[in-house]
Design an enzyme around this catalytic site. Structure first.
Site, PDB file in Angstrom:
ATOM      1  N   SER A  16       0.826  -1.208   0.000  1.00  0.00           N
ATOM      2  CA  SER A  16       0.000   0.000   0.000  1.00  0.00           C
ATOM      3  C   SER A  16       0.860   1.258   0.000  1.00  0.00           C
ATOM      4  CB  SER A  16      -0.869  -0.052   1.267  1.00  0.00           C
ATOM      5  OG  SER A  16      -1.523   1.150   1.512  1.00  0.00           O
ATOM      6  N   ASN A  86       9.097  -0.035   6.572  1.00  0.00           N
ATOM      7  CA  ASN A  86       8.063   0.952   6.223  1.00  0.00           C
ATOM      8  C   ASN A  86       6.719   0.675   6.888  1.00  0.00           C
ATOM      9  OD1 ASN A  86       6.549   2.897   4.220  1.00  0.00           O
ATOM     10  ND2 ASN A  86       5.595   0.883   3.967  1.00  0.00           N
ATOM     11  N   TYR A 148       1.239   7.693  18.437  1.00  0.00           N
ATOM     12  CA  TYR A 148       1.921   7.651  17.130  1.00  0.00           C
ATOM     13  C   TYR A 148       3.143   8.578  17.146  1.00  0.00           C
ATOM     14  CZ  TYR A 148       2.609   8.160  12.063  1.00  0.00           C
ATOM     15  OH  TYR A 148       3.146   8.190  10.789  1.00  0.00           O
ATOM     16  N   LYS A 152       7.097   7.452  16.588  1.00  0.00           N
ATOM     17  CA  LYS A 152       7.926   7.918  15.477  1.00  0.00           C
ATOM     18  C   LYS A 152       9.144   8.705  15.973  1.00  0.00           C
ATOM     19  CE  LYS A 152       5.755   6.021  12.050  1.00  0.00           C
ATOM     20  NZ  LYS A 152       6.413   5.011  11.183  1.00  0.00           N
TER      21      LYS A 152
HETATM   22  N1  LIG Z   1       0.971   8.774   4.811  1.00  0.00           N
HETATM   23  C1  LIG Z   1       1.566   9.718   5.513  1.00  0.00           C
HETATM   24  O1  LIG Z   1       1.183  10.900   5.441  1.00  0.00           O
HETATM   25  C2  LIG Z   1       2.717   9.372   6.415  1.00  0.00           C
HETATM   26  C3  LIG Z   1       3.355  10.429   7.083  1.00  0.00           C
HETATM   27  C4  LIG Z   1       4.428  10.145   7.911  1.00  0.00           C
HETATM   28  C5  LIG Z   1       4.880   8.839   8.058  1.00  0.00           C
HETATM   29  N2  LIG Z   1       4.253   7.827   7.403  1.00  0.00           N
HETATM   30  C6  LIG Z   1       4.762   6.477   7.617  1.00  0.00           C
HETATM   31  O2  LIG Z   1       5.021   5.851   6.371  1.00  0.00           O
HETATM   32  C7  LIG Z   1       4.779   4.442   6.480  1.00  0.00           C
HETATM   33  C8  LIG Z   1       3.804   4.004   5.398  1.00  0.00           C
HETATM   34  O3  LIG Z   1       2.611   4.759   5.525  1.00  0.00           O
HETATM   35  P1  LIG Z   1       1.416   4.685   4.473  1.00  0.00           P
HETATM   36  O4  LIG Z   1       0.746   5.998   4.523  1.00  0.00           O
HETATM   37  O5  LIG Z   1       1.888   4.141   3.194  1.00  0.00           O
HETATM   38  O6  LIG Z   1       0.474   3.626   5.213  1.00  0.00           O
HETATM   39  P2  LIG Z   1      -0.613   2.579   4.639  1.00  0.00           P
HETATM   40  O7  LIG Z   1      -1.581   2.368   5.748  1.00  0.00           O
HETATM   41  O8  LIG Z   1      -1.119   3.017   3.316  1.00  0.00           O
HETATM   42  O9  LIG Z   1       0.278   1.272   4.445  1.00  0.00           O
HETATM   43  C9  LIG Z   1       0.808   0.574   5.522  1.00  0.00           C
HETATM   44  C10 LIG Z   1       1.070  -0.845   5.075  1.00  0.00           C
HETATM   45  O10 LIG Z   1       1.687  -1.538   6.175  1.00  0.00           O
HETATM   46  C11 LIG Z   1       1.044  -2.787   6.319  1.00  0.00           C
HETATM   47  N3  LIG Z   1       1.120  -3.198   7.722  1.00  0.00           N
HETATM   48  C12 LIG Z   1       0.621  -2.530   8.790  1.00  0.00           C
HETATM   49  N4  LIG Z   1       0.868  -3.231   9.908  1.00  0.00           N
HETATM   50  C13 LIG Z   1       1.528  -4.364   9.545  1.00  0.00           C
HETATM   51  C14 LIG Z   1       2.017  -5.490  10.243  1.00  0.00           C
HETATM   52  N5  LIG Z   1       1.874  -5.600  11.568  1.00  0.00           N
HETATM   53  N6  LIG Z   1       2.650  -6.468   9.547  1.00  0.00           N
HETATM   54  C15 LIG Z   1       2.789  -6.370   8.198  1.00  0.00           C
HETATM   55  N7  LIG Z   1       2.326  -5.332   7.471  1.00  0.00           N
HETATM   56  C16 LIG Z   1       1.703  -4.338   8.142  1.00  0.00           C
HETATM   57  C17 LIG Z   1      -0.402  -2.558   5.885  1.00  0.00           C
HETATM   58  O11 LIG Z   1      -1.037  -3.781   5.511  1.00  0.00           O
HETATM   59  C18 LIG Z   1      -0.221  -1.591   4.716  1.00  0.00           C
HETATM   60  O12 LIG Z   1      -0.039  -2.282   3.483  1.00  0.00           O
HETATM   61  C19 LIG Z   1       4.275   4.210   7.898  1.00  0.00           C
HETATM   62  O13 LIG Z   1       5.332   3.802   8.727  1.00  0.00           O
HETATM   63  C20 LIG Z   1       3.770   5.583   8.311  1.00  0.00           C
HETATM   64  O14 LIG Z   1       3.779   5.767   9.706  1.00  0.00           O
HETATM   65  C21 LIG Z   1       3.169   8.073   6.588  1.00  0.00           C
END
Ligand SMILES: NC(=O)c1ccc[n+]([C@@H]2O[C@H](COP(=O)([O-])OP(=O)(O)OC[C@H]3O[C@@H](n4cnc5c(N)ncnc54)[C@H](O)[C@@H]3O)[C@@H](O)[C@H]2O)c1
Length: 244
Positions: A16, A86, A148, A152
């Protein structure tokens, strides 16, 4: 990188959003990509997308909190060069309603699993291997999700500590701290319009913005960069949008 052998990159959460974009970018960079996610259908979708583009990839379906499964993930990864931690969860919850269980769950997925996978990978990664962690700009502080934010901020500290601990093995450890990126995770936020207004550029980020930063840390020419947390947030962390 040894040009004759294709090196492997594991990307957790690559079914994702940001993880999927990282998988595409590292495949473009020449890596064999292992799409590691607990969600089978989206993970297989990422692999199909990569294969349709002519890249080599496979999915591993596992929960990263399962240390036995993550050890197998590492054991089965031939020519492992890059681990991208990630996968993570995000949740909006007012401070008054937060429970110890909420905190533990957030830490278990966003931090403890990162530690376990990194330790398992570090035993296998070669000289100049890479560990790249996903932190967040939220580590500086944000309202309504203290668990959260704390997880982080811990990722940023862990990244710096690990860079020192793995320095002798010549494994670099860096983190990317995204600002607001348009992914499914973001849809959980009721304040999306406010977030856009707060951006100096007036734009939210896209997953490819983060993938580009990960690609930089993964690049064989980035050997001298370790212990860094690169904020990729369109300038939001520099200040607000006020003209005075
Ligand atoms: N989207 C943002 O604005 C944003 C901002 C800052 C940081 N992040 C960080 O970036 C990373 C990715 O975020 P995203 O927005 O793509 O999230 P998302 O929710 O779209 O994707 C997260 C993915 O991780 C997988 N996942 C979650 N828990 C899991 C587990 N226990 N085992 C295996 N897989 C697992 C989910 O199935 C999903 O495919 C995360 O660490 C998030 O904290 C995102």
């Amino acid at each position: 990188m040894n040009a004759s052998i294709q090196q492997t990159a594991i990307v957790t959460g690559a079914g994702s959003g940001i993880g999927r974009a990282i998988a595409h970018r590292l495949a473009e960079d020449g890596f064999y990509v292992i799409v590691a996610d607990r969600a089978e259908v989206p993970a297989l979708e990422t692999v199909s997308q990569l294969q349709e583009r002519g890249f080599m990839a496979r999915a591993e379906i596992l929960d990263i909190t399962d240390a036995v499964a993550t050890q197998k993930l590492i054991d089965d990864a031939a020519h492992l060069r890059v681990l991208v931690n990630n996968a993570g969860i995000f949740e909006v919850k007012a401070f008054e309603s937060l429970t110890v269980e909420d905190f533990r769950r957030m830490y278990e997925i966003n931090l403890v699993s990162m530690f376990t996978l990194s330790q398992q990978a570090a035993r296998k990664l070669p000289r100049w291997g890479r560990i790249i962690n996903l932190a967040s700009r939220a580590a500086f502080g944000a309202r309504n999700y203290a668990h959260y934010v704390a997880s982080k901020a811990a990722v940023a500290g862990f990244t710096k500590a690990l860079a020192l601990d793995l320095g002798e093995k010549q494994i670099t450890v860096n983190a990317v701290a995204p600002g607001v990126i348009q992914t499914d995770m973001l849809l959980a936020r009721p304040d999306l319009h406010l977030l856009r207004d707060q951006q100096p550029t007036g734009e939210l980020g896209v997953p490819e913005d983060i993938a580009h930063a990960v690609s930089y840390f993964a690049d064989p020419r980035a050997n001298f960069v370790t212990g860094q947390v690169l904020i990729v947030d369109g300038g939001r962390s520099v200040g607000g949008t006020a003209a005075f």
